[in-house]
Structures are given as structure tokens and as C-alpha cells.
Write a protein that holds these residues in place. Structure first.
Motif, PDB file in Angstrom:
ATOM      1  N   ASP A 172      -4.647   4.729   2.878  1.00 44.13           N
ATOM      2  CA  ASP A 172      -3.388   5.388   2.523  1.00 44.13           C
ATOM      3  C   ASP A 172      -3.499   6.916   2.552  1.00 44.13           C
ATOM      4  O   ASP A 172      -2.562   7.598   2.188  1.00 44.13           O
TER       5      ASP A 172
ATOM      6  N   ASN B 193     -12.136   3.050   5.121  1.00 38.48           N
ATOM      7  CA  ASN B 193     -10.978   2.289   4.647  1.00 38.48           C
ATOM      8  C   ASN B 193     -10.133   3.060   3.640  1.00 38.48           C
ATOM      9  O   ASN B 193      -9.623   2.487   2.675  1.00 38.48           O
ATOM     10  N   LEU B 194     -10.010   4.364   3.869  1.00 37.44           N
ATOM     11  CA  LEU B 194      -9.138   5.169   3.000  1.00 37.44           C
ATOM     12  C   LEU B 194      -7.742   5.112   3.598  1.00 37.44           C
ATOM     13  O   LEU B 194      -7.169   6.107   4.028  1.00 37.44           O
TER      14      LEU B 194
ATOM     15  N   GLU C 245     -22.044   3.989   4.024  1.00 33.31           N
ATOM     16  CA  GLU C 245     -21.096   3.794   5.136  1.00 33.31           C
ATOM     17  C   GLU C 245     -21.191   4.958   6.129  1.00 33.31           C
ATOM     18  O   GLU C 245     -21.138   4.753   7.337  1.00 33.31           O
TER      19      GLU C 245
ATOM     20  N   LYS D 237      -4.242  13.303 -10.479  1.00 39.18           N
ATOM     21  CA  LYS D 237      -5.156  13.475  -9.342  1.00 39.18           C
ATOM     22  C   LYS D 237      -6.389  12.635  -9.639  1.00 39.18           C
ATOM     23  O   LYS D 237      -7.135  12.933 -10.584  1.00 39.18           O
TER      24      LYS D 237
ATOM     25  N   ARG E  41      -9.726  -9.833   4.607  1.00 36.23           N
ATOM     26  CA  ARG E  41     -10.050  -8.631   5.402  1.00 36.23           C
ATOM     27  C   ARG E  41     -11.543  -8.588   5.703  1.00 36.23           C
ATOM     28  O   ARG E  41     -11.970  -8.239   6.806  1.00 36.23           O
TER      29      ARG E  41
ATOM     30  N   GLY F 163     -14.100  15.863  -5.319  1.00 36.13           N
ATOM     31  CA  GLY F 163     -13.323  16.058  -4.095  1.00 36.13           C
ATOM     32  C   GLY F 163     -12.593  14.804  -3.674  1.00 36.13           C
ATOM     33  O   GLY F 163     -11.586  14.418  -4.264  1.00 36.13           O
ATOM     34  N   LEU F 164     -13.135  14.153  -2.657  1.00 32.37           N
ATOM     35  CA  LEU F 164     -12.498  12.937  -2.149  1.00 32.37           C
ATOM     36  C   LEU F 164     -12.906  11.710  -2.965  1.00 32.37           C
ATOM     37  O   LEU F 164     -12.390  10.619  -2.751  1.00 32.37           O
TER      38      LEU F 164
ATOM     39  N   PRO G 124     -19.588  -2.275   3.300  1.00 28.77           N
ATOM     40  CA  PRO G 124     -19.671  -2.219   1.828  1.00 28.77           C
ATOM     41  C   PRO G 124     -18.369  -1.744   1.194  1.00 28.77           C
ATOM     42  O   PRO G 124     -18.001  -2.199   0.112  1.00 28.77           O
ATOM     43  N   ALA G 125     -17.658  -0.816   1.877  1.00 29.21           N
ATOM     44  CA  ALA G 125     -16.406  -0.293   1.296  1.00 29.21           C
ATOM     45  C   ALA G 125     -15.346  -1.385   1.189  1.00 29.21           C
ATOM     46  O   ALA G 125     -14.408  -1.264   0.414  1.00 29.21           O
ATOM     47  N   VAL G 126     -15.498  -2.481   1.967  1.00 22.11           N
ATOM     48  CA  VAL G 126     -14.552  -3.602   1.862  1.00 22.11           C
ATOM     49  C   VAL G 126     -15.115  -4.682   0.937  1.00 22.11           C
ATOM     50  O   VAL G 126     -14.462  -5.093  -0.023  1.00 22.11           O
TER      51      VAL G 126
ATOM     52  N   LYS H  21      -5.459  -1.123  -6.571  1.00 26.39           N
ATOM     53  CA  LYS H  21      -4.410  -0.101  -6.645  1.00 26.39           C
ATOM     54  C   LYS H  21      -3.263  -0.592  -7.518  1.00 26.39           C
ATOM     55  O   LYS H  21      -2.729   0.152  -8.336  1.00 26.39           O
TER      56      LYS H  21
ATOM     57  N   ALA I 221      -9.093  10.876  -7.199  1.00 25.29           N
ATOM     58  CA  ALA I 221      -9.472  10.621  -5.800  1.00 25.29           C
ATOM     59  C   ALA I 221      -9.916   9.184  -5.553  1.00 25.29           C
ATOM     60  O   ALA I 221      -9.713   8.646  -4.462  1.00 25.29           O
ATOM     61  N   LYS I 222     -10.525   8.556  -6.559  1.00 23.47           N
ATOM     62  CA  LYS I 222     -11.002   7.175  -6.369  1.00 23.47           C
ATOM     63  C   LYS I 222      -9.863   6.213  -6.005  1.00 23.47           C
ATOM     64  O   LYS I 222     -10.105   5.147  -5.449  1.00 23.47           O
ATOM     65  N   PHE I 223      -8.651   6.571  -6.348  1.00 26.82           N
ATOM     66  CA  PHE I 223      -7.511   5.701  -6.042  1.00 26.82           C
ATOM     67  C   PHE I 223      -7.461   5.353  -4.559  1.00 26.82           C
ATOM     68  O   PHE I 223      -7.197   4.213  -4.183  1.00 26.82           O
ATOM     69  N   HIS I 224      -7.716   6.327  -3.707  1.00 24.59           N
ATOM     70  CA  HIS I 224      -7.582   6.115  -2.260  1.00 24.59           C
ATOM     71  C   HIS I 224      -8.625   5.153  -1.709  1.00 24.59           C
ATOM     72  O   HIS I 224      -8.456   4.596  -0.637  1.00 24.59           O
ATOM     73  N   LYS I 225      -9.713   4.965  -2.436  1.00 26.06           N
ATOM     74  CA  LYS I 225     -10.770   4.053  -1.978  1.00 26.06           C
ATOM     75  C   LYS I 225     -10.503   2.604  -2.366  1.00 26.06           C
ATOM     76  O   LYS I 225     -11.092   1.689  -1.802  1.00 26.06           O
TER      77      LYS I 225
ATOM     78  N   VAL J 152     -17.182  -4.723  -1.405  1.00 27.48           N
ATOM     79  CA  VAL J 152     -17.356  -4.416  -2.831  1.00 27.48           C
ATOM     80  C   VAL J 152     -16.127  -4.878  -3.637  1.00 27.48           C
ATOM     81  O   VAL J 152     -16.202  -5.107  -4.841  1.00 27.48           O
TER      82      VAL J 152
ATOM     83  N   ILE K 219     -21.903   4.084  -2.192  1.00 29.88           N
ATOM     84  CA  ILE K 219     -21.558   3.072  -1.178  1.00 29.88           C
ATOM     85  C   ILE K 219     -20.980   3.757   0.057  1.00 29.88           C
ATOM     86  O   ILE K 219     -21.299   3.400   1.196  1.00 29.88           O
TER      87      ILE K 219
ATOM     88  N   ILE L  11       0.836  -1.205   0.000  1.00 34.92           N
ATOM     89  CA  ILE L  11       0.000   0.000   0.000  1.00 34.92           C
ATOM     90  C   ILE L  11       0.875   1.262   0.000  1.00 34.92           C
ATOM     91  O   ILE L  11       0.615   2.217  -0.741  1.00 34.92           O
TER      92      ILE L  11
ATOM     93  N   LYS M  52       1.183   3.948  -3.077  1.00 39.29           N
ATOM     94  CA  LYS M  52       0.868   5.368  -2.883  1.00 39.29           C
ATOM     95  C   LYS M  52       2.021   6.244  -3.388  1.00 39.29           C
ATOM     96  O   LYS M  52       1.792   7.276  -4.017  1.00 39.29           O
TER      97      LYS M  52
END
Lengths: 216, 85
Positions: free
Chosen positions: B20, B17-18, B46, A49, A100, B36-37, A115-117, A61, A51-55, A119, B42, A36, A40
């Protein structure tokens, strides 16, 4: 009709290092980084840039970063969106995130299937992330193999080009489990793009490219 | 208020779970969704669960969520308003 296919570019990622078209493109200054942390730092190196990368989970990734370096190496060509395919494979499927998710639901007192995991508990989500970024809408498939197999890759990808209207395809291997990871993506085209002739797409060249990382 | 918003920001990063993202990389007024973020529906789900679990606040009307989830600061204000009533 049998089409002549060419490998126009490649990207390897392993051991905190990234090669594009056979040349070192990025190497982390920190030894033994977590996947990770390394991904990064590679994201920052790209200077984009998104932003979806961080999710994304770690597998996504890895696939995303490899695809971005591959596209950079190709000169970020305009793609025929509906005729651009993606064909990926690995050996660990989405097991890294599956575990996880399992950990998050083991404790019945803190039971919460996030859901964030969950998915990301399918390997082909990495294809979705690359498609969203590059607006790709063509044929796609994700296969699970024990190891990278050039013969299978050539056979399946030839079939894709011969039986569909696919004109170009992002292909390769994206595997990650805990601290072990490896990505090898390559670009297949029926014709030169941005003046690149590339390598003839056959088992010998693909195996050589995978093993030596040399684009010759 | 700012101290609470900064604590909330760390909680949101952990909950979504952000992993990084460093807290310093997210401004308190940065938009959370869209450009933005990059959060999506989903993540909205959360955040609704997060508010209920951590602060005992239920969001019944999804339309209300659009206003509340604009930024860390708007969520912090919403929580503090509820805690004061």
C-alpha cells in the motif's frame, strides 16, 4: 470472586465504514474499495505515523486499524501493560495470507518462500502487532469460530478475568478473506476508565452491540 | 543515478510486500530501518536475498549490511559500485 465487567467502548469496521462507540467515525468516499485501499485511507484518517503498518498483511491491518479507532474512542488511556489482555477470534484464520504464501511457492522455477509473507501465516500475529503498538504484555488468545458467538465470548472472557490478574481486555472479532472483511472490537474493564461507565458485559448486551452497532 | 535509485525503490517496495506504499511516499534518503520505513531483521534478510537474486551481489558480512541498507540511495550506490568493478 466474580468481577463486574463493563464494555467501555467498541469499534466496528465493515463495508468501507467505521463506527466507534455506536457512531459513524469514518466512511470512505470511494465505493467498493479493496480492503487494503480502504484500510490505508482509514490509516490516514487516524493521523498517526506508524511505519510498521505498511508491512502488515491485510488481516493485521484490519485488526490494527480497529484497535486504533477503539483506543481513540476510549481517549487513549494509560494501560496497566502486564494486566491488559487481548482476546480475538475469527472464522478465516490467516487463510488470506496462507493462500498468498502458497501462490509464491507453487511455481518451482520462481520458488521463494518470502519471510515478509510467511511471517503472517498465523492469525495471532494480529495480536502481536496490537501488543507492540500499545506495549501490552498481558494474557492473550486467538480462537477460530464459524461465526461471531456472543455466548462463547462472554464465557471465555469471564474465565480470563476470573482466573488471571487481567484488569482490562481488548476483545472481539477480526475476519478477512479476499474482499470480505469485518472487525468488531470492544473494550472490557473491571472499572470505569476516563469517566466511562459503559455497558454491563453480558451476552445480551454484546449480541445487541454486535448486531445493531448501537452502544446503548 | 537518481533514475536507477527510483527504479530500485519500486523493486524494494514490491519485494518487501509494502503493497500500500506509493513510491512517492518513500524518499531516496529516508532511513529504511527503525523509525524510518520501519523495516526489521526479516526485511534485512529479504533485502539480502533481493540483492543476490536481482543483481547477483552477495553480502557476506552482516555488519556491512547496516551501512548498505541505510536508505534507497545507499543501496543504489552499493549496487553501482559492484557493477562497476
Amino acid at each position: 470472586m466474580k468481577k463486574d465487567l463493563h464494555i467501555l467502548g467498541s469499534c466496528h469496521i465493515e463495508n468501507d465504514k467505521i463506527w466507534v462507540n455506536g457512531k459513524t467515525r469514518y466512511e470512505s468516499s470511494v465505493q467498493d474499495e479493496s480492503p487494503i485501499a480502504f484500510l490505508k485511507s482509514a490509516y490516514k484518517e487516524l493521523g498517526i505515523k506508524y511505519a510498521k503498518f505498511h508491512k502488515m498483511d491485510a488481516l493485521c491491518k484490519l485488526g490494527f486499524i480497529a484497535s486504533e479507532f477503539l483506543m481513540e474512542g476510549l481517549g487513549r488511556p494509560d494501560l496497566p501493560t502486564t494486566k491488559t489482555g487481548i482476546h480475538l477470534c475469527n472464522s478465516s484464520s490467516s487463510l488470506d495470507t496462507d493462500m498468498r504464501h502458497q501462490e509464491s511457492i507453487n511455481d518451482l522455477e520462481k520458488y521463494y518462500p518470502s519471510p515478509a509473507v510467511f511471517v503472517y501465516t498465523l492469525p495471532n500475529i494480529v495480536i502481536g502487532e496490537i501488543c507492540i503498538k500499545n506495549k501490552i504484555q498481558g494474557e492473550n488468545a486467538f480462537f477460530i469460530f464459524d461465526v461471531f458467538n456472543a455466548s462463547e465470548q462472554v464465557s471465555l472472557i469471564r474465565m480470563l478475568f476470573e482466573e488471571t490478574d487481567t484488569e482490562c481486555c481488548l476483545c472481539g472479532w477480526v475476519d478477512l478473506l479476499k474482499d470480505e472483511y469485518e472487525a468488531f472490537l470492544y473494550w472490557i474493564d473491571v472499572e470505569p476508565r476516563n469517566g466511562k461507565q459503559g455497558l454491563i458485559f453480558n451476552e445480551l448486551n454484546l449480541e445487541h452491540l454486535y448486531k445493531t452497532k448501537k452502544f446503548v | 543515478m537518481e533514475a536507477f535509485a527510483n527504479k530500485l525503490k519500486v523493486q524494494i517496495i514490491q519485494h518487501l510486500n509494502l503493497e500500500d506504499l506509493e513510491p512517492d511516499e518513500v524518499g531516496l534518503d529516508d532511513p529504511l530501518f527503525g523509525e524510518g520505513l520501519g523495516l526489521d531483521s526479516i526485511d534485512a534478510l529479504e533485502l539480502i536475498v533481493f540483492l543476490e537474486k536481482e543483481y547477483g551481489i552477495k553480502i557476506e558480512n552482516p555488519e556491512e549490511g547496516k551501512q548498505i541498507f541505510q536508505s534507497v540511495n545507499t543501496i543504489a550506490s552499493f549496487i553501482q559500485q559492484h557493477q562497476n568493478t
